[in-house]
Design a protein around this motif. Structure first.
Motif, PDB file in Angstrom:
ATOM      1  N   VAL A 143      -4.902   5.353   7.218  1.00 25.87           N
ATOM      2  CA  VAL A 143      -6.247   5.493   6.823  1.00 25.87           C
ATOM      3  C   VAL A 143      -6.427   6.990   6.873  1.00 25.87           C
ATOM      4  N   LYS A 179       0.816  -1.226   0.097  1.00 28.03           N
ATOM      5  CA  LYS A 179      -0.167   0.145   0.041  1.00 28.03           C
ATOM      6  C   LYS A 179       0.925   1.218  -0.070  1.00 28.03           C
ATOM      7  N   GLY A 202      -2.910   7.083  11.004  1.00 27.96           N
ATOM      8  CA  GLY A 202      -2.407   5.884  10.637  1.00 27.96           C
ATOM      9  C   GLY A 202      -1.941   5.337  12.062  1.00 27.96           C
ATOM     10  N   VAL A 247     -11.632   8.977  10.467  1.00 29.94           N
ATOM     11  CA  VAL A 247     -10.698   7.939   9.872  1.00 29.94           C
ATOM     12  C   VAL A 247     -11.215   8.021   8.130  1.00 29.94           C
ATOM     13  N   TYR A 248     -12.310   8.272   7.874  1.00 34.27           N
ATOM     14  CA  TYR A 248     -12.959   8.273   6.666  1.00 34.27           C
ATOM     15  C   TYR A 248     -12.865   9.579   5.754  1.00 34.27           C
ATOM     16  N   ASP A 264     -10.978  -4.333   6.886  1.00 32.38           N
ATOM     17  CA  ASP A 264     -10.551  -3.442   5.820  1.00 32.38           C
ATOM     18  C   ASP A 264     -11.437  -1.991   5.948  1.00 32.38           C
ATOM     19  N   THR A 265     -10.797  -1.011   6.392  1.00 31.42           N
ATOM     20  CA  THR A 265     -11.671   0.153   6.446  1.00 31.42           C
ATOM     21  C   THR A 265     -12.208   0.768   5.185  1.00 31.42           C
ATOM     22  N   ASP A 266     -11.842   0.181   4.016  1.00 32.51           N
ATOM     23  CA  ASP A 266     -12.533   0.492   2.590  1.00 32.51           C
ATOM     24  C   ASP A 266     -13.896  -0.150   2.803  1.00 32.51           C
ATOM     25  N   GLY A 273      -1.490  -3.187   6.671  1.00 30.19           N
ATOM     26  CA  GLY A 273      -2.777  -3.402   6.570  1.00 30.19           C
ATOM     27  C   GLY A 273      -3.341  -4.297   8.059  1.00 30.19           C
ATOM     28  N   ASP A 328      -0.097   1.037   9.003  1.00 33.68           N
ATOM     29  CA  ASP A 328      -1.168   1.196   8.117  1.00 33.68           C
ATOM     30  C   ASP A 328      -1.747   2.611   8.023  1.00 33.68           C
ATOM     31  N   VAL A 338      -9.536  -1.841  14.899  1.00 34.29           N
ATOM     32  CA  VAL A 338      -9.426  -2.300  13.286  1.00 34.29           C
ATOM     33  C   VAL A 338      -8.465  -3.236  13.191  1.00 34.29           C
TER      34      VAL A 338
END
Length: 252
Positions: free
Chosen positions: A142, A38, A146, A250-251, A215-217, A118, A140, A209
């Motif tokens: 996000v 990533k 992170g 986070v998003y 998987d935050t996506d 991840g 990771d 998480v």
């Protein structure tokens, strides 16, 4: 451990002045494996290659997607559908021909450090590599935030301590805990205001998480919030420690 060559001294002169010849030789003899590719992988590997690490192994043959083009500047439109590890290995190798950059880990490969990028990989890999006595890092990014977790097993170090005009070297040992123990660890106290001064609320978000291998996506903010609050309750911490605004960040 073989001596540093004149070519290496010339190439790494600035950093050798910083941490010395012995540290550079240890870096050159190190082997690091990255599980998962990533944006975090790209940045970490680029810096390690330029610093002169001995060998980097990339282990993630999933195909490059359009999303990868937005976050990883070494991937180009012509790379779509190609294995991530093979493409990135070739681009990184061009930065420093003295570093061995490989795509695909073999079952008999030996590593000094394994980095799982991840949350899904971190949840699986942590216990595996500790059993093999290999240092482990999980990380990771996000959105704007992170996390990083480090398990160096048993780390011995030397610290310079000044006492008046005298400086002496003191040896110390740091014992690390495994990932699963860190995720289940209890915090001291339950007062929310005191906890907020001591801990970042995001630490509890990323603990959930990693613990759930999310998987935050693919998970909604509402579902993430539910899992975070459940994790807080299991550790005896008030749910107010993490509010909905923190979850939404986070998003971003």
């Amino acid at each position: 451990m073989s001596a540093i060559s004149k070519e290496e001294v010339a190439l790494y002169d600035r950093q050798i002045r910083l941490w010395g010849m012995e540290a550079q030789a240890r870096l050159r003899s190190s082997s690091i494996c990255f599980q998962g590719i990533k944006a975090v992988t790209l940045e970490a590997c680029k810096n390690l290659v330029l610093a002169g690490v001995g060998r980097i192994t990339l282990n993630d043959s999933s195909p490059i997607t359009h999303d990868d083009l937005e976050t990883q500047y070494y991937f180009q439109p012509d790379d779509l559908g190609e294995p991530r590890d093979r493409v990135l290995a070739a681009r990184l190798a061009a930065l420093n021909p003295l570093v061995d950059v490989r795509a695909g880990a073999q079952t008999d490969d030996a590593f000094d450090v394994v980095v799982a990028v991840g949350a899904q990989r971190a949840a699986v890999e942590g216990a595996r590599w500790r059993r093999q006595n290999v240092k482990f890092v999980a990380a990771d990014a996000v959105g704007l935030f992170g996390f990083v977790f480090v398990d160096c097993l048993r780390h011995e170090f030397v610290e310079e301590v000044k006492s008046g005009d005298e400086t002496r070297q003191v040896r110390g040992v740091q014992e690390y805990v495994p990932l699963e123990q860190s995720l289940a660890g209890k915090v001291q106290g339950t007062n929310v205001q005191r906890l907020q001064r001591r801990y970042s609320a995001l630490a509890f978000v990323f603990q959930a998480v990693v613990a759930e291998g999310l998987d935050t996506d693919a998970v909604s903010a509402e579902e993430l919030g539910r899992l975070v609050r459940a994790g807080l309750r299991s550790r005896g911490i008030a749910e107010e420690m993490v509010n909905d605004d923190i979850i939404r960040q986070v998003y971003v």
